[in-house]
Design a protein around this motif. Structure first.
Motif, short mmCIF file in Angstrom:
data_model
loop_
_atom_site.label_atom_id
_atom_site.label_comp_id
_atom_site.label_asym_id
_atom_site.label_seq_id
_atom_site.Cartn_x
_atom_site.Cartn_y
_atom_site.Cartn_z
N ARG A 50 0.85 -1.19 0.00
CA ARG A 50 0.00 0.00 0.00
C ARG A 50 0.88 1.24 0.00
N GLY A 53 -2.88 5.64 2.82
CA GLY A 53 -3.60 5.13 3.97
C GLY A 53 -2.66 4.72 5.08
N GLU A 115 -6.25 1.38 -3.69
CA GLU A 115 -6.12 2.69 -3.07
C GLU A 115 -6.09 3.75 -4.17
#
Length: 406
Positions: A50, A53, A115
């Motif tokens: 990721r 976030g 994302e």
């Protein structure tokens, strides 16, 4: 059925107690979970990626390198490598390094990620996400299978001239899975190349993911690939096992409900608004051991999947996480292994051989070596001569390695 433990390394406090460990401790928990998973008989450990976030998984190859050094048997996966935003040359280099460190235990799972905020970070347009993924994967395949690669430029990848990435993978190109969560595009890309599919099965109704798997199998057949290798992996939702369903709801329900309220953001929102709704209709694995067994059985009815992935409730104290791993391994997995046999990483799967070259094969993989290589007495001698036994030839052909390079 085979089993994988996935950690996308979320970095959030326990929404009930407010407890939050340090980043260093959280990363060490990931490495420790991989070691424990190996000891408990899990087949694979996966690290997510990721770039937006509250996650600590922006450098999964680094984490997998640490895990490779701490383990000897368990396969190492990504879940997913966000290839849409990455340089395929660097992906080839980084993960071939992990593959060498682990002696051939790496398998990659690629995807565009969920994302939406990550694309601006890399100067990319989200509208190009599928074209980026397809073009970069076409190049990555060549970089892992060929040397002196000449690859023409596209709108999404640079031209390559006589490019050879180093290190090379350990024993031919690692297997690549395709992660699919919300659309048909990743399923279609996996089917085009004859690669396996990994359906997220994490936060939406079961039928949404079943549509993706059906599309994959239809396209896989249309492209004329051997159906024996149409492997499917499936994720799961929240995990918490207790002696009874009531205990599980009482102990984990408040945490689940608070997490859902905190993560209702694009790409990660769920229609299941409380723990009872998620248990009844969603992919959450919350309940008694038998209830978890039955629910994964329902997953299998819809997917026919070979690999089941689970994620720990990482906001809970680590001791409770360890208890969940132990209960899964002792009370759930043995039943599902018996009920849903698979050739994945066993007899009939050419990629089962890759860890065998390291002397760290599982029993099924060892059986595959024996059944493919012929006479047992001279198998060791052929391996000593550079590992060029018949199984190496089989893996080499599937991975696209020229015979002169094997």
């Amino acid at each position: 059925m085979r089993f994988q433990l996935l950690d996308i390394v979320p970095y959030v406090e326990n929404p009930v107690t407010g407890r939050l460990v340090s980043p260093a401790e959280r990363l060490e928990q990931t490495v420790d979970a991989a070691r424990r998973a190996e000891r408990l008989g899990f087949d694979a450990f996966s690290v997510g990626e990721r770039h937006a976030g509250t996650f600590l998984s922006s450098s999964p190859s680094v984490l997998l390198g640490a895990i490779a050094a701490s383990t000897s048997r368990i396969r190492l996966h990504t879940g997913v490598t966000v290839l849409s935003v990455l340089d395929p040359v660097r992906v080839a280099e980084d993960y071939a390094t992990v593959d060498q460190l682990s002696r051939g235990r790496l398998e990659l799972t690629i995807g565009k990620g969920n994302e939406v905020a990550q694309f601006p970070l890399f100067g990319l347009e989200i509208d190009d996400q599928w074209e980026l993924l397809a073009d970069k994967y076409a190049l990555l395949r060549r970089l892992w299978r060929e040397t002196d690669v000449d690859h023409g430029a596209t709108a999404y990848t640079r031209a390559q001239r006589a490019t050879t990435t180093l290190p090379r993978p350990f024993a031919g190109a690692p297997r690549v899975w395709h992660g699919s969560a919300t659309t048909l595009a990743s399923a279609a890309l996996a089917a085009k190349w004859g690669d396996p599919l990994f359906t997220a099965n994490a936060i939406q109704p079961l039928e949404n993911y079943a549509v993706l798997v059906r599309h994959y199998r239809d396209e896989y057949a249309r492209h004329g690939h051997d159906p024996r290798y149409a492997y499917v992996g499936a994720g799961s939702g929240a995990l918490y096992i207790a002696d009874t369903a009531q205990q599980a709801r009482e102990l984990y329900g408040p945490v689940y409900d608070a997490l859902v309220r905190a993560t209702n953001v694009p790409g990660n929102n769920t229609p299941f608004r409380d723990i009872d709704h998620a248990i009844a209709e969603g992919p959450a694995l919350v309940g008694s051991p038998q209830q978890v067994i039955d629910k994964i059985g329902r997953f299998h009815e819809r997917f026919g999947h070979d690999l089941q992935s689970v994620s720990l409730p990482t906001t809970l104290p680590v001791e409770q996480q360890h208890e969940q791993l132990e209960r899964l391994a002792s009370e759930v997995f043995p039943v599902l292994r018996r009920e849903f046999p698979t050739t994945l990483w066993g007899v009939g799967d050419p990629y089962a051989a890759r860890p065998a070259f390291a002397g760290a094969a599982e029993p099924d993989a060892a059986s595959a070596v024996e059944s493919t290589s012929g006479d047992r007495g001279d198998r060791g001698d052929r391996r000593d001569r550079g590992g060029r036994d018949e199984l190496a030839e089989t893996v080499g052909r599937l991975a696209g390695v020229p015979s002169s390079s094997r």
